[in-house]
Design a protein around this motif. Structure first.
Motif, PDB file in Angstrom:
ATOM      1  N   GLU A 130      -5.353   3.063  -2.138  1.00 44.66           N
ATOM      2  CA  GLU A 130      -4.212   2.140  -2.099  1.00 44.66           C
ATOM      3  C   GLU A 130      -4.558   0.800  -1.451  1.00 44.66           C
ATOM      4  O   GLU A 130      -3.908  -0.215  -1.722  1.00 44.66           O
ATOM      5  N   VAL A 131      -5.591   0.761  -0.594  1.00 42.00           N
ATOM      6  CA  VAL A 131      -5.990  -0.503   0.035  1.00 42.00           C
ATOM      7  C   VAL A 131      -6.603  -1.439  -1.008  1.00 42.00           C
ATOM      8  O   VAL A 131      -6.193  -2.594  -1.150  1.00 42.00           O
ATOM      9  N   ARG A 161       0.829  -1.216   0.000  1.00 39.37           N
ATOM     10  CA  ARG A 161       0.000   0.000   0.000  1.00 39.37           C
ATOM     11  C   ARG A 161       0.858   1.258   0.000  1.00 39.37           C
ATOM     12  O   ARG A 161       0.541   2.245  -0.672  1.00 39.37           O
TER      13      ARG A 161
END
Length: 438
Positions: free
Chosen positions: A216-217, A169
């Motif tokens: 980003e997760v 991430r």
């Protein structure tokens, strides 16, 4: 397995596997063991909980675009030059480590774009994730299911998985932000927003259409999941076809001539890959002789059902299918012999034009799965392999060194290409076609 096959030919039987007790079905009766609730394994929830990933793959990877094919070709040229070199002297190399370097980078070119696919830190994270995922999953499978939520914190591989996801991430966040800023700047300046031909863009479009935030997760879950699947399906088949072509070297020159002729007449195109029938046949034959696992097609019965032979499967029963069915002598002549032209010949039979292709899924050949749950990414895998093998066949020649062990290795239900197999490989002096300019 061999004992059960002999004792119960063409009949269901019960067996204890790496995943617990299962019922093994013969293929004529064909009609979740991913730990998605455990932190570190959340990548697989994208496959197990909804159809978003399947939808994304079907939209973008069933028919790889000309732009995508060109990117794969460019990356293949770069990687082979970097990892094998340009020397015309014979060089000994282990096949599995070589493929282990090529496939993640090649898949990353399609999924991440040029910058991150060559980032050594990202590549190391993906390599470590795949290894820790398999080891952690195996360790967790040994624990009774009610206890898994309590013990996973203490399993070192799963601790490492959580740390690797945090690092993934961290690396992806700047790339996501950079692309967002480029689009916003283009819109603010009255210009057309830039379009990217990679899985970053695919996921953003799919997530937006579903009202999800592509941060980003989500991107890390997606990229690690795609990398994991691509690595195992593509790598195993690539390792084995390289070994098989070195073993059955009489196929090397006919394959090379087929590839050269089609590239000269039709270029690096969908049409040329479709017409590479001998290459397609060799790949399918390799997959038939050495599938990913002894037991495949994991399923869970969602409602009581009675099979055509009268067997009642109760709701909750977990089943598998014996991959030995792909050596059925009633279907395949000399089924225990590798015949690279087998599926070229089968194409000429009634219905064979469709069923004998590498990407075809039938009850007699389910290397990529079967039915509606067949691997949706198999078309992308096929194109990727044909692009890479075109470069290998045109630019290099290889053979087996004396006494190298090429026998596949059984690991539980898995059937792994020999990790110690070696080849002798060198650059060909005269190239009939310039792939790098295509």
């Amino acid at each position: 397995m061999e004992e059960a096959r002999k004792k119960y030919p063409n009949q269901p039987f019960r067996i204890t596997t790496d995943y617990g007790e299962r019922i093994v079905l013969p293929p004529h009766l064909i009609a979740d063991d991913f730990h998605v609730d455990i932190p570190g394994f959340e990548t697989m929830s994208l496959l197990c909980r909804d159809d978003m990933m399947v939808s994304l793959i079907k939209k973008n990877m069933v028919k790889p675009s000309a732009t995508m094919t060109k990117m794969l070709s460019q990356e293949s040229a770069f990687l082979l030059s970097k990892l094998i070199g340009e020397s015309t002297d014979w060089r000994e190399m282990e096949v599995a480590p070589l493929v282990g370097e090529i496939v993640p980078r090649l898949a990353g070119r399609a999924f991440l774009g040029e910058e991150l696919c060559r980032d050594e830190e990202w590549l190391e994270i993906t390599r470590q994730y795949q290894h820790k995922f398999l080891c952690g999953s195996a360790a967790l499978n040994m624990v009774p299911k009610p206890l898994r939520r309590f013990v996973y914190w203490m399993i070192p591989e799963i601790v490492a998985l959580r740390s690797l996801m945090k690092e993934a991430r961290r690396l992806l966040a700047p790339a996501i932000a950079k692309r967002r800023e480029m689009r916003e700047a283009a819109v603010a300046g009255g210009r057309e927003p830039p379009k990217f031909e990679d899985a970053f863009n695919w996921l953003e479009e799919e997530a937006t259409a579903r009202g999800l935030v592509c941060d980003e997760v989500l991107m890390a879950d997606f990229q690690m999941m795609m990398g994991f699947i691509a690595f195992h399906t593509t790598s195993d088949l690539l390792i084995q076809i390289v070994i098989d072509l070195a073993h059955y070297e009489e196929y090397m020159q006919p394959l090379r001539e087929e590839v050269i002729h089609l590239l000269q007449t039709e270029g690096m195109s969908k049409s040329s890959f479709y017409k590479m029938q001998l290459l397609d046949s060799c790949l399918k034959e390799t997959q038939r002789m050495k599938p990913l696992e002894h037991l495949m097609l994991r399923r869970i019965v969602t409602n009581d059902m009675r099979l055509s032979n009268g067997l009642l499967l109760k709701k909750g029963t977990r089943t598998l299918v014996d991959s030995r069915a792909m050596r059925n002598p009633a279907v395949y002549e000399n089924p225990d012999e590798w015949d690279g032209a087998r599926f070229v010949k089968l194409r000429s039979q009634l219905g064979g034009a469709a069923s004998a292709q590498l990407v075809s899924s039938t009850a007699d050949h389910f290397g990529f799965g079967y039915g509606k749950h067949a691997c949706p990414g198999r078309f992308f895998v096929a194109v990727t392999l044909k692009v890479l093998l075109s470069h290998l066949l045109v630019k290099y020649e290889w053979k087996l060194p004396p006494s190298t062990d090429t026998a596949p290795v059984g690991m539980g239900v898995q059937l792994v290409s020999n990790p110690t197999a070696k080849i002798l490989i060198r650059r060909r002096e005269q190239l009939e076609v310039d792939l790098d300019s295509m």
